[in-house]
Motif scaffolding. Structure first.
Motif, PDB file in Angstrom:
ATOM      1  N   THR A   2       0.846  -1.184   0.000  1.00  0.00           N
ATOM      2  CA  THR A   2       0.000   0.000   0.000  1.00  0.00           C
ATOM      3  C   THR A   2       0.885   1.239   0.000  1.00  0.00           C
ATOM      4  OG1 THR A   2      -1.833  -1.098   1.134  1.00  0.00           O
ATOM      5  CG2 THR A   2      -1.722   1.287   1.303  1.00  0.00           C
ATOM      6  N   LYS A   3       0.602   2.162  -0.890  1.00  0.00           N
ATOM      7  CA  LYS A   3       1.366   3.404  -0.980  1.00  0.00           C
ATOM      8  C   LYS A   3       0.759   4.427  -0.024  1.00  0.00           C
ATOM      9  CE  LYS A   3       2.160   2.604  -5.921  1.00  0.00           C
ATOM     10  NZ  LYS A   3       1.959   3.167  -7.281  1.00  0.00           N
ATOM     11  N   ILE A   4       1.570   4.909   0.906  1.00  0.00           N
ATOM     12  CA  ILE A   4       1.078   5.817   1.930  1.00  0.00           C
ATOM     13  C   ILE A   4       1.811   7.154   1.841  1.00  0.00           C
ATOM     14  CG2 ILE A   4       0.942   6.220   4.428  1.00  0.00           C
ATOM     15  CD1 ILE A   4       0.396   3.338   4.845  1.00  0.00           C
ATOM     16  N   LEU A   5       1.042   8.225   1.904  1.00  0.00           N
ATOM     17  CA  LEU A   5       1.577   9.587   1.927  1.00  0.00           C
ATOM     18  C   LEU A   5       1.138  10.241   3.227  1.00  0.00           C
ATOM     19  CD1 LEU A   5       3.083  11.736   0.073  1.00  0.00           C
ATOM     20  CD2 LEU A   5       0.785  12.653  -0.336  1.00  0.00           C
ATOM     21  N   VAL A   6       2.098  10.750   3.998  1.00  0.00           N
ATOM     22  CA  VAL A   6       1.831  11.400   5.278  1.00  0.00           C
ATOM     23  C   VAL A   6       2.377  12.815   5.209  1.00  0.00           C
ATOM     24  CG1 VAL A   6       2.188  11.312   7.771  1.00  0.00           C
ATOM     25  CG2 VAL A   6       2.027   9.181   6.459  1.00  0.00           C
ATOM     26  N   TRP A   7       1.557  13.809   5.610  1.00  0.00           N
ATOM     27  CA  TRP A   7       1.963  15.197   5.394  1.00  0.00           C
ATOM     28  C   TRP A   7       1.324  16.105   6.435  1.00  0.00           C
ATOM     29  CZ3 TRP A   7       1.176  17.900  -0.035  1.00  0.00           C
ATOM     30  CH2 TRP A   7       2.010  19.025  -0.131  1.00  0.00           C
ATOM     31  N   ASN A   8       2.150  16.896   7.108  1.00  0.00           N
ATOM     32  CA  ASN A   8       1.627  18.024   7.878  1.00  0.00           C
ATOM     33  C   ASN A   8       1.439  19.158   6.888  1.00  0.00           C
ATOM     34  OD1 ASN A   8       1.280  20.406   9.345  1.00  0.00           O
ATOM     35  ND2 ASN A   8       2.562  19.735  11.040  1.00  0.00           N
ATOM     36  N   LEU A   9       0.231  19.292   6.395  1.00  0.00           N
ATOM     37  CA  LEU A   9      -0.079  20.297   5.386  1.00  0.00           C
ATOM     38  C   LEU A   9      -0.529  21.569   6.108  1.00  0.00           C
ATOM     39  CD1 LEU A   9      -0.072  20.824   2.423  1.00  0.00           C
ATOM     40  CD2 LEU A   9      -2.293  19.719   2.208  1.00  0.00           C
ATOM     41  N   GLN A  10       0.399  22.186   6.758  1.00  0.00           N
ATOM     42  CA  GLN A  10       0.291  23.328   7.661  1.00  0.00           C
ATOM     43  C   GLN A  10      -1.046  24.074   7.613  1.00  0.00           C
ATOM     44  OE1 GLN A  10       3.176  26.328   6.787  1.00  0.00           O
ATOM     45  NE2 GLN A  10       3.151  27.199   8.835  1.00  0.00           N
ATOM     46  N   THR A  11      -1.773  23.989   8.726  1.00  0.00           N
ATOM     47  CA  THR A  11      -3.086  24.651   8.888  1.00  0.00           C
ATOM     48  C   THR A  11      -3.953  24.467   7.647  1.00  0.00           C
ATOM     49  OG1 THR A  11      -2.198  26.794   8.142  1.00  0.00           O
ATOM     50  CG2 THR A  11      -2.182  26.349  10.524  1.00  0.00           C
ATOM     51  N   PHE A  12      -4.145  23.229   7.246  1.00  0.00           N
ATOM     52  CA  PHE A  12      -4.863  22.949   6.010  1.00  0.00           C
ATOM     53  C   PHE A  12      -6.343  23.291   6.130  1.00  0.00           C
ATOM     54  CE2 PHE A  12      -7.348  20.001   3.312  1.00  0.00           C
ATOM     55  CZ  PHE A  12      -6.930  20.482   2.076  1.00  0.00           C
ATOM     56  N   GLY A  13      -6.837  23.972   5.130  1.00  0.00           N
ATOM     57  CA  GLY A  13      -8.245  24.297   4.996  1.00  0.00           C
ATOM     58  C   GLY A  13      -8.515  24.714   3.573  1.00  0.00           C
ATOM     59  N   ILE A  14      -9.743  25.055   3.276  1.00  0.00           N
ATOM     60  CA  ILE A  14     -10.135  25.370   1.908  1.00  0.00           C
ATOM     61  C   ILE A  14      -9.339  26.537   1.341  1.00  0.00           C
ATOM     62  CG2 ILE A  14     -12.045  26.854   2.644  1.00  0.00           C
ATOM     63  CD1 ILE A  14     -11.941  24.502  -0.437  1.00  0.00           C
ATOM     64  N   ASN A  15      -9.003  27.524   2.173  1.00  0.00           N
ATOM     65  CA  ASN A  15      -8.267  28.680   1.663  1.00  0.00           C
ATOM     66  C   ASN A  15      -6.849  28.328   1.235  1.00  0.00           C
ATOM     67  OD1 ASN A  15     -10.426  30.380   1.978  1.00  0.00           O
ATOM     68  ND2 ASN A  15      -9.741  31.251   3.911  1.00  0.00           N
ATOM     69  N   LYS A  16      -6.339  27.223   1.718  1.00  0.00           N
ATOM     70  CA  LYS A  16      -5.004  26.792   1.293  1.00  0.00           C
ATOM     71  C   LYS A  16      -4.979  26.505  -0.200  1.00  0.00           C
ATOM     72  CE  LYS A  16      -2.005  25.463   3.714  1.00  0.00           C
ATOM     73  NZ  LYS A  16      -0.758  26.009   4.264  1.00  0.00           N
ATOM     74  N   ILE A  17      -6.046  25.895  -0.725  1.00  0.00           N
ATOM     75  CA  ILE A  17      -6.031  25.434  -2.113  1.00  0.00           C
ATOM     76  C   ILE A  17      -7.140  26.029  -2.976  1.00  0.00           C
ATOM     77  CG2 ILE A  17      -4.852  23.270  -1.619  1.00  0.00           C
ATOM     78  CD1 ILE A  17      -7.536  21.876  -1.520  1.00  0.00           C
TER      79      ILE A  17
END
Length: 468
Positions: A2-17
């Motif tokens: 299984t391919k796993i991606l782990v990320w602290n996507l700093q304060t992630f929310g809709i405004n990030k993307i």
């Protein structure tokens, strides 16, 4: 596998993307909020494109303080999770298998640790070298139904489905049941909740203490955020169970001196340390806020309470460090710092007195905490490890694998996956093995939004990838 991606996507929310609010901010090269979010979204998608994960674990996702309810509130974090799920379901690049989202639950509350959630997205069906893997979310808890429901241990509450959209609330049910499909039944032989519908199980955020192999009372994490436990069962195309996965997404507090206490909490959790069935693989992963190496470049043994139990850190030093520690440290970097425009900083460049070596170039670390650059990791406890975990720090500054210098100093980990560097303007970068001396035009270009700026603006952490 299984391919796993782990990320602290700093304060992630809709405004990030996908920030649709009007306005401009300083330091964004004259771009408005929407335009800068498009740059960040591009980097997130680029990470997914080059990793093609089966399970994505994002920590530091906004949740709102929904106490006493368990579901994260409809704030930017929940909206960001839904946006990313819909993208994965509709993109021609990532839809090789149906994508699902574990309904996000709040982790922590005020007073105490800052509330947030963990986004766990997964493919319900994967094709690995021609072999079909069916992947079911199995809990380990059950959901008691509705928006005000709670996540409880099996046999404590009556399982009920998640709600559909109503009165401005999001459609939680569709996270686990894609359009034009029916709820799936967790197969017999699952370690957790066999025979129950997938839309009636939940992640676990409250944990029992381990007393010499026996479950005790509930652990009080106090000011610490508990881990976020999700479990999966994988079958072959004939429906025969192949293994169970237990994943603990962690985001330790960044307060100096506290992180080691959090590791002790993990080593006190029954779910983490109890006897492991042969067909279960346990994964503890995320942002530990503990530096892997000490000041001299040696293994700091920060994970020892877990390694003594059988867990293997996938990011670890191979042996004694070489003399050139600056070059060596860069291979372990998962955290990057804010840019500094002074010549003496050697930030992405060298100066006449000091060289900035590949791959760290003095951008790794923190502006506030010393010796703070290799703080994310994936720890695995399994009976049958794959031949190669292919552990890779998805470094968008230099690109991966980190093979600009061969051989790597001290046998440092280079990673396996291919990822081009993320610099987008015409600049000779990255130069190996030493960055050139500071020059006004080049330094401004390197630190611009189109180069280092949007990479740091997406997150001060790099994602970690592994085949487990």
């Amino acid at each position: 596998m299984t391919k796993i991606l782990v990320w602290n996507l700093q304060t992630f929310g809709i405004n990030k993307i996908n920030n649709t609010t009007p306005g401009y901010a300083d330091g964004y090269a004259g771009l408005n909020n929407l335009q800068t979010s498009v740059w960040r979204r591009r980097l997130v998608y680029r990470t997914l494109q080059y990793t093609q994960p089966d399970i994505i674990v994002l920590v530091e996702v906004g949740s709102g303080d929904s106490y006493p309810n368990d579901l994260a509130t409809l704030t930017g974090g929940m909206e960001g999770c839904i946006y990313l799920l819909n993208f994965l379901r509709t993109s021609l690049v990532y839809n090789a298998g149906d994508w699902r989202l574990v309904p996000p639950l709040r982790v922590g509350r005020s007073p105490g640790s800052k509330p947030e959630t963990v986004a766990v997205l997964y493919r319900g069906r994967s094709n690995v070298n021609g072999n079909i893997i069916n992947r079911y979310f199995s809990g380990p808890n059950v959901w008691t139904g509705g928006y005000a429901g709670v996540s409880v241990r099996p046999a404590v509450g009556v399982p009920a489905p998640y709600p559909v959209a109503a009165m401005g609330n999001p459609d939680i049910l569709s996270m686990l049941v894609p359009p034009m499909t029916m709820p799936r039944v967790i197969p017999p032989g699952s370690q957790h909740n066999p025979g129950l519908q997938e839309d009636r199980v939940a992640a676990r955020t409250r944990f029992l203490e381990d007393n010499h192999g026996v479950a005790g009372g509930f652990l009080d994490f106090g000011v610490y955020r508990p881990p976020y436990m999700t479990t999966f069962v994988e079958t072959n195309n004939a429906g025969v169970v192949q293994r169970n996965l237990s994943i603990f997404g962690v985001h330790s507090p960044a307060v100096a001196g506290d992180q080691g206490v959090f590791i002790d909490y993990l080593a006190s959790m029954h779910d983490v340390v109890s006897a492991r069935p042969a067909n279960e693989t346990r994964i503890v992963a995320g942002d530990f806020n503990l530096n892997l190496l000490d000041a001299l470049g040696n293994d700091a043994q920060v994970y020892q309470p877990l390694t003594l139990l059988g867990y293997t850190p996938l990011l670890q030093p191979p042996g004694p460090p070489p003399a050139n520690l600056d070059a060596y440290r860069g291979y372990f970097a998962t955290h990057i710092r804010n840019k500094n425009y002074t010549k003496v900083s050697r930030f992405l460049w060298s100066d006449n007195a000091n060289a900035a070596p590949y791959p760290g170039y003095n951008y790794i670390g923190s502006n506030r905490v010393a010796n703070f650059y290799s703080i994310d990791n994936i720890l695995v406890w399994t009976s049958a490890p794959p031949p190669n975990y292919n552990t890779t720090i998805m470094n968008h500054v230099t690109g991966t694998p980190l093979n600009g210098v061969m051989p790597a100093p001290g046998g440092a980990p280079r990673g396996s996956l291919n990822l081009p560097d993320g610099f987008t303007t015409a600049v000779a970068w990255p130069p190996a093995p030493i960055a050139p001396n500071w020059a006004l035009g080049t330094s401004a270009n390197l630190c611009s939004w189109a180069n280092y700026g949007y990479i740091l603006g997406t997150s001060d952490h790099f994602a970690l990838y592994a085949d487990v």
